[in-house]
Design a protein around this motif. Sequence first.
Motif, mmCIF file in Angstrom:
data_model
loop_
_atom_site.group_PDB
_atom_site.id
_atom_site.type_symbol
_atom_site.label_atom_id
_atom_site.label_comp_id
_atom_site.label_asym_id
_atom_site.label_seq_id
_atom_site.Cartn_x
_atom_site.Cartn_y
_atom_site.Cartn_z
ATOM 1 N N ILE A 145 53.569 -68.540 -2.604
ATOM 2 C CA ILE A 145 52.547 -69.675 -2.324
ATOM 3 C C ILE A 145 51.974 -70.037 -3.724
ATOM 4 O O ILE A 145 51.120 -69.466 -4.098
ATOM 5 C CB ILE A 145 51.650 -69.280 -1.412
ATOM 6 C CG1 ILE A 145 52.455 -68.660 -0.071
ATOM 7 C CG2 ILE A 145 50.991 -70.649 -0.814
ATOM 8 C CD1 ILE A 145 51.539 -68.109 1.085
ATOM 9 N N THR A 155 50.625 -74.750 -1.096
ATOM 10 C CA THR A 155 50.342 -74.098 0.118
ATOM 11 C C THR A 155 52.014 -73.528 0.606
ATOM 12 O O THR A 155 52.848 -73.951 -0.179
ATOM 13 C CB THR A 155 49.691 -75.118 1.207
ATOM 14 O OG1 THR A 155 49.574 -74.471 2.395
ATOM 15 C CG2 THR A 155 50.956 -76.225 1.778
ATOM 16 N N GLN A 156 51.778 -72.801 1.850
ATOM 17 C CA GLN A 156 52.952 -72.810 2.329
ATOM 18 C C GLN A 156 53.398 -73.816 3.445
ATOM 19 O O GLN A 156 52.293 -73.909 4.283
ATOM 20 C CB GLN A 156 52.935 -71.347 2.789
ATOM 21 C CG GLN A 156 54.491 -71.098 3.551
ATOM 22 C CD GLN A 156 54.708 -69.561 4.066
ATOM 23 O OE1 GLN A 156 54.955 -68.922 3.233
ATOM 24 N NE2 GLN A 156 54.566 -69.126 5.199
ATOM 25 N N ARG A 171 49.256 -72.300 -5.714
ATOM 26 C CA ARG A 171 48.006 -72.593 -5.625
ATOM 27 C C ARG A 171 47.264 -73.321 -6.786
ATOM 28 O O ARG A 171 47.542 -73.253 -7.880
ATOM 29 C CB ARG A 171 47.026 -71.482 -5.530
ATOM 30 C CG ARG A 171 47.119 -70.416 -4.132
ATOM 31 C CD ARG A 171 47.035 -70.812 -2.907
ATOM 32 N NE ARG A 171 47.458 -69.633 -1.926
ATOM 33 C CZ ARG A 171 47.351 -69.991 -0.629
ATOM 34 N NH1 ARG A 171 46.791 -71.272 0.034
ATOM 35 N NH2 ARG A 171 47.593 -68.976 0.238
ATOM 36 N N ILE A 205 52.523 -66.616 -10.521
ATOM 37 C CA ILE A 205 51.723 -65.981 -9.447
ATOM 38 C C ILE A 205 51.187 -64.502 -9.576
ATOM 39 O O ILE A 205 52.253 -63.638 -9.747
ATOM 40 C CB ILE A 205 52.332 -66.204 -7.948
ATOM 41 C CG1 ILE A 205 52.743 -67.782 -7.902
ATOM 42 C CG2 ILE A 205 51.688 -65.668 -7.001
ATOM 43 C CD1 ILE A 205 53.441 -68.035 -6.524
ATOM 44 N N TYR A 244 47.287 -72.494 -10.678
ATOM 45 C CA TYR A 244 48.347 -71.590 -11.091
ATOM 46 C C TYR A 244 49.123 -72.310 -12.291
ATOM 47 O O TYR A 244 49.277 -73.589 -12.233
ATOM 48 C CB TYR A 244 49.124 -71.319 -10.117
ATOM 49 C CG TYR A 244 48.761 -70.132 -9.040
ATOM 50 C CD1 TYR A 244 47.378 -69.889 -9.014
ATOM 51 C CD2 TYR A 244 49.605 -69.938 -8.207
ATOM 52 C CE1 TYR A 244 47.089 -68.979 -8.236
ATOM 53 C CE2 TYR A 244 48.935 -68.974 -7.317
ATOM 54 C CZ TYR A 244 47.886 -68.252 -7.324
ATOM 55 O OH TYR A 244 47.386 -67.528 -6.355
#
Lengths: 360, 126
Positions: free
Chosen positions: A294, A316-317, A296, A345, A299
């Motif tokens: 996911i 987001t997912q 954010r 990530i 990142y």
Amino acid sequence: MELKKVALNDLHEKLGAKMVSFAGYNMPVRYSSDIEEHQTVRNGVGVFDVSHMGEFSIKGPKALDLIQRVTSNDASKLSPGKAQYSCLPNKEGGIVDDLLVYMLAENDYLLVVNASNIEKDWNWISQFNTEGAEMKNLSDGISLFAVQGPKAAEALQSLTSVDLQSMGYYTFVQGDFAGAKNVIISATGYTGAGGFELYLSNADAEMVWNKIFEAGKAFDIKPIGLGARDTLRLEKGFCLYGNDIDDTTSPLEAGLGWITKFTKDFTNSEALKKQKEAGVSRKLVGFELLERGIPRHDYELASPSGDIIGKVTSGTQSPTLGKGIGLGYVKTEFSAPDTEIAVIIRGKALKAKVVKVPFL
Amino acid sequence: MNIPESLKYTKDHEWVKVEGNVATVGITDFAQGELGDIVYVEIETEGQELAAHEIFGTVEAVKTVSDLFMPVSGKIVEVNPDLESAPETVNDDAYGKGWMIKVELKDSAEVNGLLSAAEYKSLIGA
């Protein structure tokens, strides 16, 4: 600093909303579940209390000139009953805020701005008001409900004589609604699910809210928090000020060329025009994860060979797609759809690809 | 607020159930409620020996991401396999089917340093 409260603050707390601090306001982030609320709006109808948003009245014979000077879109194309999305460019190539411009009547406009920027925008616009347009900050007296979803028109129709179904996107009418007078009924929203935004006096807020829920009962209408608002807007690729656009991002980099009209002069228009001709060196793109993960805000984004090429601004997912989606700025050579990139990530480079927005 | 008397707790909102030499660890009902819908539980530390307070994984909700910390030192001997395909189990049953890891205790005395239900309750102001 004490948080400001919207008119229906106590009602939201009674409904069991989890309240959070947002833009200086105590706001409902969720009532039950972010995902359930998201699906309610995508498939049915839900109501957001977004009364924290700011509203400025700009009136008088110099109103249009002022709006033309400070905004990037061409407000002279508006006619009474039409609204447009626009932004306030700053002098350094960035964006002071994004906003909606409503033309209520000849020489009578309403600007709707982000809650976090009310004071900043007021000061910004005021410094250009050298010709004496009448400006009023109405923010503290207006409540704003966004009734969103494919069933919105049907659910609300019994509350007004206005034919909701026939209203075009970005049009509005001022009329009676649920017993309140002079409500702005606007076919706009920040979810891409269809529906209406209702601007009304704080004094009418509780009555109108309750009538909306009575009328919407048969359509299983639900209150929706800011959590779902964020995932709904992101699935449609709508920019969020402070994340995807800010004082340092140009409207052209952000893909807002369609609201940057060089048919008139406005703040920094000369420089933006040059930027358009020369081409931008980075672009805001949508991307989706090809591996589980996911993205954010903040990142890093990388090329397949590991060079850092930009940053995630929103992620987001996606509740609808069930995979990681995001917006972020990348070097222009990585901005074409289907370009393979990576999202870093927790130290791992996860495969992603650039996709066209909206995501759905 | 559901805070079972029989469990131990941490300031990081994890619960610990000790049976013999093995501690089962999850996040509290309060924690899942604060996070909202959990969409991803990433734990890639199975088989590793970690010290107390080290990160053993990450829990991702729709809106936020949060690290998971070892309540006690030990070896992670099992990770809940159901969370891979059904992370929402943590929302539905935080103290039961939503458990996250089983830890072989390195020093069972560390358990005494964990919070009781009453202490955790006062920590979250419930």
